[in-house]
Design a protein around this motif. Sequence first.
Motif, PDB file in Angstrom:
ATOM      1  N   THR A 346       0.840  -1.200   0.000  1.00 39.66           N
ATOM      2  CA  THR A 346       0.000   0.000   0.000  1.00 39.66           C
ATOM      3  C   THR A 346       0.872   1.246   0.000  1.00 39.66           C
ATOM      4  O   THR A 346       1.999   1.228   0.509  1.00 39.66           O
ATOM      5  CB  THR A 346      -0.926   0.058   1.238  1.00 39.66           C
ATOM      6  N   ILE A 347       0.338   2.335  -0.565  1.00 32.95           N
ATOM      7  CA  ILE A 347       0.964   3.653  -0.438  1.00 32.95           C
ATOM      8  C   ILE A 347      -0.125   4.603   0.020  1.00 32.95           C
ATOM      9  O   ILE A 347      -1.180   4.715  -0.619  1.00 32.95           O
ATOM     10  CB  ILE A 347       1.646   4.110  -1.740  1.00 32.95           C
ATOM     11  N   GLU A 348       0.112   5.277   1.156  1.00 27.02           N
ATOM     12  CA  GLU A 348      -0.954   6.022   1.827  1.00 27.02           C
ATOM     13  C   GLU A 348      -0.465   7.404   2.252  1.00 27.02           C
ATOM     14  O   GLU A 348       0.733   7.667   2.331  1.00 27.02           O
ATOM     15  CB  GLU A 348      -1.440   5.237   3.047  1.00 27.02           C
ATOM     16  N   ASP A 349      -1.426   8.270   2.541  1.00 28.03           N
ATOM     17  CA  ASP A 349      -1.109   9.626   2.985  1.00 28.03           C
ATOM     18  C   ASP A 349      -2.113  10.060   4.055  1.00 28.03           C
ATOM     19  O   ASP A 349      -3.174  10.619   3.758  1.00 28.03           O
ATOM     20  CB  ASP A 349      -1.165  10.593   1.804  1.00 28.03           C
ATOM     21  N   PRO A 350      -1.779   9.842   5.338  1.00 29.84           N
ATOM     22  CA  PRO A 350      -0.644   9.074   5.856  1.00 29.84           C
ATOM     23  C   PRO A 350      -1.056   7.630   6.103  1.00 29.84           C
ATOM     24  O   PRO A 350      -2.204   7.259   5.882  1.00 29.84           O
ATOM     25  CB  PRO A 350      -0.368   9.778   7.183  1.00 29.84           C
ATOM     26  N   GLN A 360       3.487  -1.366   3.921  1.00 31.28           N
ATOM     27  CA  GLN A 360       2.817  -0.072   3.816  1.00 31.28           C
ATOM     28  C   GLN A 360       3.850   1.048   3.672  1.00 31.28           C
ATOM     29  O   GLN A 360       4.828   1.103   4.421  1.00 31.28           O
ATOM     30  CB  GLN A 360       1.937   0.180   5.044  1.00 31.28           C
ATOM     31  N   VAL A 361       3.612   1.938   2.726  1.00 28.27           N
ATOM     32  CA  VAL A 361       4.533   3.036   2.432  1.00 28.27           C
ATOM     33  C   VAL A 361       3.778   4.352   2.592  1.00 28.27           C
ATOM     34  O   VAL A 361       2.636   4.479   2.144  1.00 28.27           O
ATOM     35  CB  VAL A 361       5.090   2.924   0.999  1.00 28.27           C
ATOM     36  N   GLN A 362       4.398   5.312   3.241  1.00 25.94           N
ATOM     37  CA  GLN A 362       3.803   6.632   3.393  1.00 25.94           C
ATOM     38  C   GLN A 362       4.421   7.591   2.397  1.00 25.94           C
ATOM     39  O   GLN A 362       5.635   7.604   2.223  1.00 25.94           O
ATOM     40  CB  GLN A 362       4.006   7.158   4.811  1.00 25.94           C
ATOM     41  N   PHE A 371       2.303   9.365  -4.782  1.00 21.05           N
ATOM     42  CA  PHE A 371       1.485   8.216  -5.170  1.00 21.05           C
ATOM     43  C   PHE A 371       1.985   7.629  -6.487  1.00 21.05           C
ATOM     44  O   PHE A 371       2.061   6.409  -6.653  1.00 21.05           O
ATOM     45  CB  PHE A 371       0.018   8.626  -5.300  1.00 21.05           C
ATOM     46  N   ALA A 372       2.332   8.499  -7.422  1.00 22.56           N
ATOM     47  CA  ALA A 372       2.758   8.018  -8.734  1.00 22.56           C
ATOM     48  C   ALA A 372       4.102   7.295  -8.668  1.00 22.56           C
ATOM     49  O   ALA A 372       4.257   6.183  -9.197  1.00 22.56           O
ATOM     50  CB  ALA A 372       2.834   9.191  -9.717  1.00 22.56           C
ATOM     51  N   THR A 373       5.103   7.908  -8.006  1.00 19.14           N
ATOM     52  CA  THR A 373       6.425   7.264  -7.945  1.00 19.14           C
ATOM     53  C   THR A 373       6.384   5.994  -7.108  1.00 19.14           C
ATOM     54  O   THR A 373       7.033   4.997  -7.439  1.00 19.14           O
ATOM     55  CB  THR A 373       7.464   8.235  -7.355  1.00 19.14           C
ATOM     56  N   GLY A 374       5.602   6.008  -6.019  1.00 18.09           N
ATOM     57  CA  GLY A 374       5.480   4.808  -5.203  1.00 18.09           C
ATOM     58  C   GLY A 374       4.813   3.685  -5.960  1.00 18.09           C
ATOM     59  O   GLY A 374       5.252   2.523  -5.916  1.00 18.09           O
ATOM     60  N   LEU A 375       3.753   4.018  -6.688  1.00 20.11           N
ATOM     61  CA  LEU A 375       3.042   3.006  -7.463  1.00 20.11           C
ATOM     62  C   LEU A 375       3.936   2.423  -8.554  1.00 20.11           C
ATOM     63  O   LEU A 375       3.932   1.209  -8.802  1.00 20.11           O
ATOM     64  CB  LEU A 375       1.790   3.631  -8.074  1.00 20.11           C
ATOM     65  N   ARG A 376       4.732   3.270  -9.185  1.00 19.28           N
ATOM     66  CA  ARG A 376       5.644   2.783 -10.232  1.00 19.28           C
ATOM     67  C   ARG A 376       6.675   1.812  -9.647  1.00 19.28           C
ATOM     68  O   ARG A 376       6.986   0.776 -10.233  1.00 19.28           O
ATOM     69  CB  ARG A 376       6.343   3.966 -10.903  1.00 19.28           C
ATOM     70  N   SER A 377       7.191   2.143  -8.465  1.00 22.63           N
ATOM     71  CA  SER A 377       8.196   1.267  -7.845  1.00 22.63           C
ATOM     72  C   SER A 377       7.575  -0.044  -7.369  1.00 22.63           C
ATOM     73  O   SER A 377       8.234  -1.086  -7.351  1.00 22.63           O
ATOM     74  CB  SER A 377       8.882   1.984  -6.682  1.00 22.63           C
ATOM     75  N   PHE A 378       6.282  -0.005  -6.980  1.00 20.47           N
ATOM     76  CA  PHE A 378       5.615  -1.222  -6.510  1.00 20.47           C
ATOM     77  C   PHE A 378       5.606  -2.300  -7.590  1.00 20.47           C
ATOM     78  O   PHE A 378       5.665  -3.498  -7.289  1.00 20.47           O
ATOM     79  CB  PHE A 378       4.166  -0.926  -6.101  1.00 20.47           C
ATOM     80  N   LEU A 379       5.508  -1.888  -8.836  1.00 17.81           N
ATOM     81  CA  LEU A 379       5.400  -2.860  -9.916  1.00 17.81           C
ATOM     82  C   LEU A 379       6.666  -3.693 -10.062  1.00 17.81           C
ATOM     83  O   LEU A 379       6.659  -4.728 -10.727  1.00 17.81           O
ATOM     84  CB  LEU A 379       5.075  -2.136 -11.232  1.00 17.81           C
ATOM     85  N   ARG A 380       7.742  -3.236  -9.431  1.00 12.24           N
ATOM     86  CA  ARG A 380       8.989  -4.014  -9.445  1.00 12.24           C
ATOM     87  C   ARG A 380       9.142  -4.855  -8.177  1.00 12.24           C
ATOM     88  O   ARG A 380      10.190  -5.448  -7.961  1.00 12.24           O
ATOM     89  CB  ARG A 380      10.186  -3.077  -9.611  1.00 12.24           C
ATOM     90  N   GLN A 381       8.092  -4.863  -7.342  1.00 15.53           N
ATOM     91  CA  GLN A 381       8.139  -5.594  -6.076  1.00 15.53           C
ATOM     92  C   GLN A 381       7.311  -6.882  -6.115  1.00 15.53           C
ATOM     93  O   GLN A 381       6.975  -7.436  -5.077  1.00 15.53           O
ATOM     94  CB  GLN A 381       7.629  -4.697  -4.942  1.00 15.53           C
ATOM     95  N   ASP A 382       6.976  -7.345  -7.318  1.00 17.73           N
ATOM     96  CA  ASP A 382       6.212  -8.584  -7.487  1.00 17.73           C
ATOM     97  C   ASP A 382       4.930  -8.572  -6.654  1.00 17.73           C
ATOM     98  O   ASP A 382       4.667  -9.486  -5.867  1.00 17.73           O
ATOM     99  CB  ASP A 382       7.069  -9.797  -7.111  1.00 17.73           C
ATOM    100  N   PRO A 383       4.073  -7.531  -6.818  1.00 14.75           N
ATOM    101  CA  PRO A 383       2.851  -7.475  -6.010  1.00 14.75           C
ATOM    102  C   PRO A 383       1.719  -8.285  -6.626  1.00 14.75           C
ATOM    103  O   PRO A 383       1.682  -8.521  -7.836  1.00 14.75           O
ATOM    104  CB  PRO A 383       2.507  -5.987  -6.029  1.00 14.75           C
ATOM    105  N   ASP A 384       0.796  -8.712  -5.782  1.00  9.78           N
ATOM    106  CA  ASP A 384      -0.475  -9.264  -6.242  1.00  9.78           C
ATOM    107  C   ASP A 384      -1.587  -8.228  -6.111  1.00  9.78           C
ATOM    108  O   ASP A 384      -2.438  -8.105  -6.984  1.00  9.78           O
ATOM    109  CB  ASP A 384      -0.843 -10.515  -5.430  1.00  9.78           C
ATOM    110  N   ILE A 385      -1.556  -7.512  -4.987  1.00  8.99           N
ATOM    111  CA  ILE A 385      -2.586  -6.500  -4.706  1.00  8.99           C
ATOM    112  C   ILE A 385      -1.897  -5.204  -4.315  1.00  8.99           C
ATOM    113  O   ILE A 385      -0.960  -5.202  -3.503  1.00  8.99           O
ATOM    114  CB  ILE A 385      -3.518  -6.975  -3.567  1.00  8.99           C
TER     115      ILE A 385
END
Length: 564
Positions: A346-350, A360-362, A371-385
């Motif tokens: 997740t990426i949240e504020d806060p 969870q990432v703030q 939100f955009a940079t965190g979401l882009r980096s998540f795609l390299r973390q092998d996420p399911d959700i």
Amino acid sequence: MREARRHARLGQLLTESGAITTAALDHALREQRESGGRLGEVLVSLGLTAQEQVASALARQLGLEFAPLADMILSKETLLLVQEPLARRHQVVPVRLDDGVMVLGMVDPLDVVALDDVRRATGLLVKPAVITPEDFYHALSQYPGDAVDRILGEIHAEAPVLAEDSLESLQAISAQVPVVRLVDQMIRQAVRQGASDIHVEPQEFQTRIRYRIDGLLYVTMTPPRHIHAALVSRLKIMARLNIAERRLPQDGRIEMRVDDRDIDFRVATVPTVWGEKVVLRILDKSGAFVGVEKIGLLPEDFPRFDGLISKPYGIILLTGPTGSGKTTTLYAILNRLNRSDVNITTIEDPVEYHLPGIAQVQINPKAGVTFATGLRSFLRQDPDIIMVGEIRDEETARIATHAALTGHLVLSTLHTNDAPGAVTRLVDMGIEPFLVASSVIGVIAQRLVRVLCRRCREPYQPTPETLRGLGLDGAAGGDLTFYRAVGCEFCNRTGYKGRTGIFEIMVLEDVVKDLVVRHSASGKIKEAAVAAGMRTLRQAGLAKVVDGTTSLEEVLRVAFVEEA
């Protein structure tokens, strides 16, 4: 082995009563083997059943009484049979006296140490009964606390000292025992009453302290003006803020244990013409783990909701204004989907609540984490959700769309009035309609309405004109009984106790996708969604009026959306 057999019997009772399915029990047992804990606690934490169902099954298993306390007001005399520190330590509360035998509500009825301690302290015979943790804290909130008037009297006796306004004086008076007790009582009372915010507001002749309960603000105490600086200084010291700085807004955080619960308070100060105003946002960590069965879904909506969140990929959007419960619903969904074989980020504020087993990432714009940079980096973390706190701009929307189209389930929020408006908002952000239709699998719009107090609500027959205005005229509405708020001691004279959600769940069927691709207006999309089985917010609100959950006035206040 004996403990394992006891857990198995509890699971069997729950499945036999229909509280859980066999598949849910198997899932909970696997989770229990990995993380430990009691079976009932695991089932509740996973959102697979409610505390009441577990406690009721446990009572049947042990041959004890199940004592539901949610709608009870315990007498002061009964409560004081067991002093509050002892009750809090063992999570017990006296329910009543039966011929000299005290019926003792216990979260853990097998705690023999608690039973022995209560017997020694009271000199009474004790008969255990089973209560839920939620009901225990409800009962604990009814214990009489320090009288605010007495504390204010002690502070008033030191008024000449408190009138000083130097930094040294503020440091000294904020540590004085009466001031500390007043702040402690203010915070404890707010948590026990279920408040979401505390407002400490300076006025010309007094300080006004208000709690936000069930979405509305209520004045709870009005201390004299001369102690305002002491109250603010005490709160600023607790939040590690600069008490010498009174001209600029400040933000801080307080962590406390209140009634054996870990509570976080986000503290914000702002200077006003009469002094500094302080607002504390109350974040009860236990409040994050709400099962989906407790957020307010109507029984008919569960299949649509479960079917939606069970999809392996796509975007699910939650919409509604600030304070409509979107975060609670998101956490309930994550809690349901959280398994050891799934990678959730997740990426949240806060980050308001910490969910075990979830990364969870703030956001931190100063460090370049959006939100955009965190979401882009998540795609390299092998996420399911992936959960994105909010889609605020085109870049975030485009990355979320890409993530959904490449096999990820994406959960996020938007600020729109209803569910159909969410897809048109994405198009307005610059996302091509065919991408929206391909990636978004569903939208959930929601509002929070206050629940009528069951002890004092008053039935009445709506007039034919009212029924016609609601579309309930004729035979369908002729015999309906509505309820209105009255007010009693149990609900603090408000007529309401707690809040529940009303939901508009739009699944993007093929006909809806075709309209999105053709760039149709949200009104036409809504018509198609309703024809495909969507219940509108208006209909969901009226359903809760008809079943007596809330009042017509409450639905009209917060949730009435005109049909297109």
